[in-house]
Design a protein around this motif. Structure first.
Motif, PDB file in Angstrom:
ATOM      1  N   THR A 294     -31.540  -0.948  66.056  1.00  0.00           N
ATOM      2  CA  THR A 294     -30.120  -1.281  65.946  1.00  0.00           C
ATOM      3  C   THR A 294     -29.271  -0.020  66.023  1.00  0.00           C
ATOM      4  O   THR A 294     -29.621   1.013  65.442  1.00  0.00           O
ATOM      5  CB  THR A 294     -29.842  -2.002  64.612  1.00  0.00           C
ATOM      6  N   GLY A 295     -28.157  -0.113  66.736  1.00  0.00           N
ATOM      7  CA  GLY A 295     -27.237   1.009  66.833  1.00  0.00           C
ATOM      8  C   GLY A 295     -25.829   0.549  67.113  1.00  0.00           C
ATOM      9  O   GLY A 295     -25.561  -0.637  67.332  1.00  0.00           O
ATOM     10  N   GLY A 296     -24.908   1.505  67.119  1.00  0.00           N
ATOM     11  CA  GLY A 296     -23.506   1.212  67.399  1.00  0.00           C
ATOM     12  C   GLY A 296     -23.012   2.036  68.568  1.00  0.00           C
ATOM     13  O   GLY A 296     -23.335   3.226  68.677  1.00  0.00           O
ATOM     14  N   TRP A 297     -22.221   1.436  69.438  1.00  0.00           N
ATOM     15  CA  TRP A 297     -21.663   2.162  70.584  1.00  0.00           C
ATOM     16  C   TRP A 297     -20.813   3.339  70.129  1.00  0.00           C
ATOM     17  O   TRP A 297     -20.623   4.300  70.880  1.00  0.00           O
ATOM     18  CB  TRP A 297     -20.821   1.232  71.448  1.00  0.00           C
ATOM     19  N   TYR A 298     -20.273   3.264  68.910  1.00  0.00           N
ATOM     20  CA  TYR A 298     -19.398   4.325  68.419  1.00  0.00           C
ATOM     21  C   TYR A 298     -20.036   5.073  67.246  1.00  0.00           C
ATOM     22  O   TYR A 298     -19.340   5.541  66.342  1.00  0.00           O
ATOM     23  CB  TYR A 298     -18.040   3.741  68.031  1.00  0.00           C
ATOM     24  N   ASP A 299     -21.336   5.197  67.286  1.00  0.00           N
ATOM     25  CA  ASP A 299     -22.066   5.957  66.282  1.00  0.00           C
ATOM     26  C   ASP A 299     -21.967   7.436  66.640  1.00  0.00           C
ATOM     27  O   ASP A 299     -22.612   7.906  67.572  1.00  0.00           O
ATOM     28  CB  ASP A 299     -23.527   5.509  66.242  1.00  0.00           C
ATOM     29  N   ALA A 300     -21.158   8.160  65.901  1.00  0.00           N
ATOM     30  CA  ALA A 300     -20.926   9.571  66.209  1.00  0.00           C
ATOM     31  C   ALA A 300     -22.106  10.452  65.819  1.00  0.00           C
ATOM     32  O   ALA A 300     -22.171  11.603  66.243  1.00  0.00           O
ATOM     33  CB  ALA A 300     -19.661  10.055  65.486  1.00  0.00           C
ATOM     34  N   GLU A 301     -23.032   9.926  64.994  1.00  0.00           N
ATOM     35  CA  GLU A 301     -24.156  10.726  64.542  1.00  0.00           C
ATOM     36  C   GLU A 301     -25.424  10.485  65.368  1.00  0.00           C
ATOM     37  O   GLU A 301     -26.025  11.425  65.879  1.00  0.00           O
ATOM     38  CB  GLU A 301     -24.458  10.426  63.063  1.00  0.00           C
ATOM     39  N   GLY A 305     -30.327   8.563  69.039  1.00  0.00           N
ATOM     40  CA  GLY A 305     -31.535   8.125  68.365  1.00  0.00           C
ATOM     41  C   GLY A 305     -31.827   6.660  68.573  1.00  0.00           C
ATOM     42  O   GLY A 305     -32.968   6.273  68.858  1.00  0.00           O
ATOM     43  N   ALA A 306     -30.817   5.814  68.410  1.00  0.00           N
ATOM     44  CA  ALA A 306     -31.033   4.379  68.571  1.00  0.00           C
ATOM     45  C   ALA A 306     -31.431   4.044  70.003  1.00  0.00           C
ATOM     46  O   ALA A 306     -32.423   3.334  70.243  1.00  0.00           O
ATOM     47  CB  ALA A 306     -29.771   3.615  68.175  1.00  0.00           C
ATOM     48  N   PHE A 324     -33.550  -5.133  70.538  1.00  0.00           N
ATOM     49  CA  PHE A 324     -32.531  -4.086  70.573  1.00  0.00           C
ATOM     50  C   PHE A 324     -31.164  -4.721  70.407  1.00  0.00           C
ATOM     51  O   PHE A 324     -30.840  -5.708  71.097  1.00  0.00           O
ATOM     52  CB  PHE A 324     -32.615  -3.372  71.920  1.00  0.00           C
ATOM     53  N   THR A 325     -30.377  -4.199  69.469  1.00  0.00           N
ATOM     54  CA  THR A 325     -29.007  -4.671  69.275  1.00  0.00           C
ATOM     55  C   THR A 325     -28.061  -3.486  69.257  1.00  0.00           C
ATOM     56  O   THR A 325     -28.280  -2.519  68.517  1.00  0.00           O
ATOM     57  CB  THR A 325     -28.862  -5.453  67.957  1.00  0.00           C
ATOM     58  N   MET A 326     -27.016  -3.564  70.070  1.00  0.00           N
ATOM     59  CA  MET A 326     -25.954  -2.556  70.074  1.00  0.00           C
ATOM     60  C   MET A 326     -24.619  -3.273  69.954  1.00  0.00           C
ATOM     61  O   MET A 326     -24.283  -4.133  70.787  1.00  0.00           O
ATOM     62  CB  MET A 326     -25.992  -1.737  71.358  1.00  0.00           C
ATOM     63  N   GLY A 327     -23.868  -2.928  68.919  1.00  0.00           N
ATOM     64  CA  GLY A 327     -22.559  -3.535  68.711  1.00  0.00           C
ATOM     65  C   GLY A 327     -21.462  -2.495  68.702  1.00  0.00           C
ATOM     66  O   GLY A 327     -21.711  -1.294  68.839  1.00  0.00           O
ATOM     67  N   PRO A 328     -20.212  -2.921  68.493  1.00  0.00           N
ATOM     68  CA  PRO A 328     -19.072  -1.994  68.544  1.00  0.00           C
ATOM     69  C   PRO A 328     -18.864  -1.299  67.208  1.00  0.00           C
ATOM     70  O   PRO A 328     -17.783  -1.342  66.627  1.00  0.00           O
ATOM     71  CB  PRO A 328     -17.912  -2.936  68.861  1.00  0.00           C
ATOM     72  N   TRP A 329     -19.918  -0.628  66.739  1.00  0.00           N
ATOM     73  CA  TRP A 329     -19.938  -0.133  65.374  1.00  0.00           C
ATOM     74  C   TRP A 329     -20.014   1.383  65.306  1.00  0.00           C
ATOM     75  O   TRP A 329     -20.544   2.045  66.194  1.00  0.00           O
ATOM     76  CB  TRP A 329     -21.150  -0.709  64.637  1.00  0.00           C
ATOM     77  N   VAL A 330     -19.528   1.910  64.190  1.00  0.00           N
ATOM     78  CA  VAL A 330     -19.757   3.301  63.837  1.00  0.00           C
ATOM     79  C   VAL A 330     -21.117   3.391  63.153  1.00  0.00           C
ATOM     80  O   VAL A 330     -21.844   2.399  63.046  1.00  0.00           O
ATOM     81  CB  VAL A 330     -18.639   3.825  62.915  1.00  0.00           C
ATOM     82  N   HIS A 331     -21.447   4.558  62.667  1.00  0.00           N
ATOM     83  CA  HIS A 331     -22.747   4.819  62.041  1.00  0.00           C
ATOM     84  C   HIS A 331     -22.968   3.889  60.844  1.00  0.00           C
ATOM     85  O   HIS A 331     -22.311   4.001  59.825  1.00  0.00           O
ATOM     86  CB  HIS A 331     -22.766   6.268  61.589  1.00  0.00           C
ATOM     87  N   VAL A 378     -32.541  -8.317  73.922  1.00  0.00           N
ATOM     88  CA  VAL A 378     -31.423  -7.369  73.840  1.00  0.00           C
ATOM     89  C   VAL A 378     -30.139  -8.146  73.579  1.00  0.00           C
ATOM     90  O   VAL A 378     -29.802  -9.070  74.321  1.00  0.00           O
ATOM     91  CB  VAL A 378     -31.279  -6.538  75.135  1.00  0.00           C
ATOM     92  N   ASN A 379     -29.443  -7.773  72.510  1.00  0.00           N
ATOM     93  CA  ASN A 379     -28.106  -8.286  72.214  1.00  0.00           C
ATOM     94  C   ASN A 379     -27.146  -7.106  72.252  1.00  0.00           C
ATOM     95  O   ASN A 379     -27.279  -6.169  71.458  1.00  0.00           O
ATOM     96  CB  ASN A 379     -28.068  -8.938  70.835  1.00  0.00           C
TER      97      ASN A 379
END
Length: 624
Positions: A294-301, A305-306, A324-331, A378-379
């Motif tokens: 799992t990760g976020g498109w806006y993960d600044a850290e 890695g994701a 695999f999931t990627m959303g509009p999220w920060v870290h 994949v989501n």
């Protein structure tokens, strides 16, 4: 790993406050005490060291339960069998469904014995009981839990966000047969690339304030003592770091050399064996455990890695179920809150609950309890049009590689430059007047920078902008982006930063999240951005100087996106050579940037070539 101190410790408070009711009442806290019994153990490892472990067991012993485990370097607090966490598991759904929850301080942290290593190097072969790593520690912990905690069903799931995401990845390397499900979330995969350096450019503001608080011990003596918070005495990071001067002053002025982990970063600016040993991706083979990355498109850290944990697992483990999931999220943004916006940008509604209830909970329930599951491999959330898409793989196969060219006159086009003279644009880059990455004062890596409006840089002569015509149709890009620049510099080293922006039409309306004094009409939303330290253009292991004035290719990856530039919008690409204090200042002379003094910092003229002979372009994957 989160390089903002407040976030590191907010994970400890998450279960107490995230799901609170109006008025400050957290109903889960009472439920935990009513329904669970807490135990604390010192679990022995094969080399004799003991790891502090909290175990929350359902009081209802009429059935058997699977384990859900979180291994962390951020403390399993509160300590004491009479003191309970405010909630348990990744979300309240787990708490109320019934699991045996396990929290463990990893080796060398807090109440566990041993010496801490940042991203403990993994070993492929363990010949003796002294050959230990996070994989063996996880194996020994699982084995002990199965034998010593009654009423378990013999199945274990592991999850974790950020650094605990790394420990979840290394749990896979235990290859314990009882580990049937794992979810590395925003995991560090390669410490040099994730949190320390992005293509050789050091992420200064993210790292600097983190290590004093993180470093609560550097010995084999368990403690509940926290590290000390660094107080810069200002909220103006730009001014603070300019006055600090070159990187060596972090120790000369502030740290005074006591922080081993910080010194390891300062002593290893190149991708040498120290960092190779801390790249877990090379070990992700022969995995049998089902995995949800799992990760976020806006993960600044830990965006890298994701994405790369997923890609490596799929490549090396063809017969293993990998999701695999990627959303509009920060870290870590999926674990709490609505996930409905970032800064001024509206995502069209809550996105966090969908992940927590429909993906994460169902994934673990299926593999640990045998319930039905209907989750796509994949989501991925498509920003720009704000919708969830399901794919069989990532990146999706329905894409075409195309080149987006930087052209004379500030134009940007999918059409290649025409024949003609060797055109270029140039700017003077001054490390003593660097381009700011924020339009306001802050001592942190404000996560909103990843979608922030870039119009505040309009008057900077050291930022080049290239823009398409108004789009006649939607353009959707999916997958990684590569910058391919032809450049020259009058210096012997140079950074280059590429930013991809979505330029809104002048008719765009504000939304409920639009900030005060902000207009979405003409908004220049950053979609993806990455720096490249030029001396690493050919090798991240062996840096080499530029030849002043020589046209030189500089290519690097900007990582993945799933974004639609809508009809009526424009695509913009910006190029610059400083981005402060998000990244440290390149002196623009070929030196060890971590050890040089202020005399090394020089102005340099940078040229970006835009001709048919020397084209500069971005390679993107356009959905057909």
């Amino acid at each position: 790993m989160k390089k903002q101190l407040l976030f590191a410790f907010s994970l400890l408070l998450l279960v107490s406050v995230t799901f609170a009711q109006p008025g400050g009442i957290n109903p889960d806290a009472a439920y935990v005490k009513e329904q669970y019994t807490k135990y604390e153990y010192q679990v022995p490892m094969r080399d004799g060291k003991k790891l502090f472990t909290s175990v929350y067991v359902p009081k209802d012993q009429s059935k058997k339960y699977p384990f859900m485990m979180d291994r962390t370097c951020y403390s399993v607090a509160p300590y004491g069998t009479d003191k309970y966490k405010g909630s348990l598991g990744p979300s309240p759904s787990f708490l109320h469904d019934g699991y045996i929850f396990v929290y463990q301080d990893v080796r060398g942290r807090w109440m566990s014995e041993g010496i801490y290593e940042e991203m403990t190097p993994e070993k492929e072969v363990h010949k003796t009981n002294n050959d230990v790593d996070e994989g063996t520690d996880t194996y020994d912990t699982i084995d002990w839990l199965l034998k010593n905690v009654p009423n378990n069903n013999g199945k274990v799931g592991v999850w974790g966000i950020s650094y605990p995401g790394f420990y979840t990845t290394t749990a896979l390397l235990s290859r314990h047969p009882a580990l049937v499900a794992a979810s590395p979330q925003a995991p560090i995969a390669d410490l040099w690339r994730d949190d320390g350096w992005h293509n050789g450019a050091f992420f200064l503001v993210a790292n600097f304030g983190f290590y004093p608080g993180f470093t609560n011990r550097q010995d084999d003596k368990p403690t509940q003592r926290r590290g000390g918070r660094f107080d810069p005495g200002t909220n103006d990071g730009y001014d603070f770091f300019m006055k600090m001067g070159p990187m060596k002053n972090t120790n000369d002025k502030y740290y005074k050399d006591p922080i081993r982990l910080w010194n390891e970063m300062m002593d290893h600016p190149n991708y040498d064996q120290h960092w190779k040993d801390r790249n877990v991706l090379s070990h992700l083979h022969d995995i049998k455990t089902a995995v949800l990355v799992t990760g976020g498109w806006y993960d600044a850290e830990d965006l890298y890695g994701a994405i790369n944990t997923y890609k490596t697992l799929v490549k090396e483990n063809a017969n293993t179920p990998i999701y695999f999931t990627m959303g509009p999220w920060v870290h870590g943004g999926w674990a709490r809150g609505a996930g409905d916006h970032l800064g001024d940008v509206d995502f069209g509604g809550p996105t966090g609950p969908h992940y927590r209830d429909d993906i994460e909970f169902k994934f673990f329930s299926h593999y640990l309890k045998g319930t039905d599951m209907n989750i796509a491999k994949v989501n991925a959330f498509e920003t720009g049009v704000n919708k969830w898409n399901e794919y069989k793989s990532w990146p999706p196969k329905e894409v075409e590689d195309r080149q987006l060219y930087l052209l004379p006159g500030g134009k940007l086009s999918f059409a290649a430059p025409a024949a003609g003279k060797d055109s270029y644009d140039e700017y003077v880059s001054d490390p003593n007047n660097p381009v700011p990455f924020l339009n306001h004062k802050s001592m942190d890596m404000d996560r909103e920078y990843m979608t922030a409006d870039q119009r505040f840089l309009a008057d900077r002569k050291d930022v080049l902008s290239y823009t398409t015509d108004v789009l006649a149709n939607d353009v959707t890009i999916a997958g990684n982006i590569w910058a391919n620049l032809k450049v020259s510099t009058t210096g012997t080293d140079a950074d280059f930063v590429v930013k991809i922006l979505d330029v809104y039409p002048d008719t765009a309306s504000n939304n409920k999240f639009t900030g005060k004094d902000v207009k979405m009409a003409g908004y220049q939303q950053m979609v993806r951005s990455e720096p490249m330290r030029g001396k690493y253009r050919n090798s991240i292991e062996k840096p080499e100087p530029f030849t002043p004035g020589k046209v030189t290719p500089v290519n690097w990856e900007l990582q993945d996106v799933l974004h639609t530039f809508k009809k009526g919008h424009k695509i913009m690409v910006q190029v610059q050579s400083t981005w402060f204090p998000l990244i440290d200042r390149n002196p623009q002379t070929f030196v060890d940037i971590m050890k040089c003094d202020s005399t090394a910092f020089k102005k340099a003229t940078q040229r970006i070539y835009t001709s048919k002979t020397n084209p500069s372009f971005l390679k993107v994957r356009v959905v057909q």
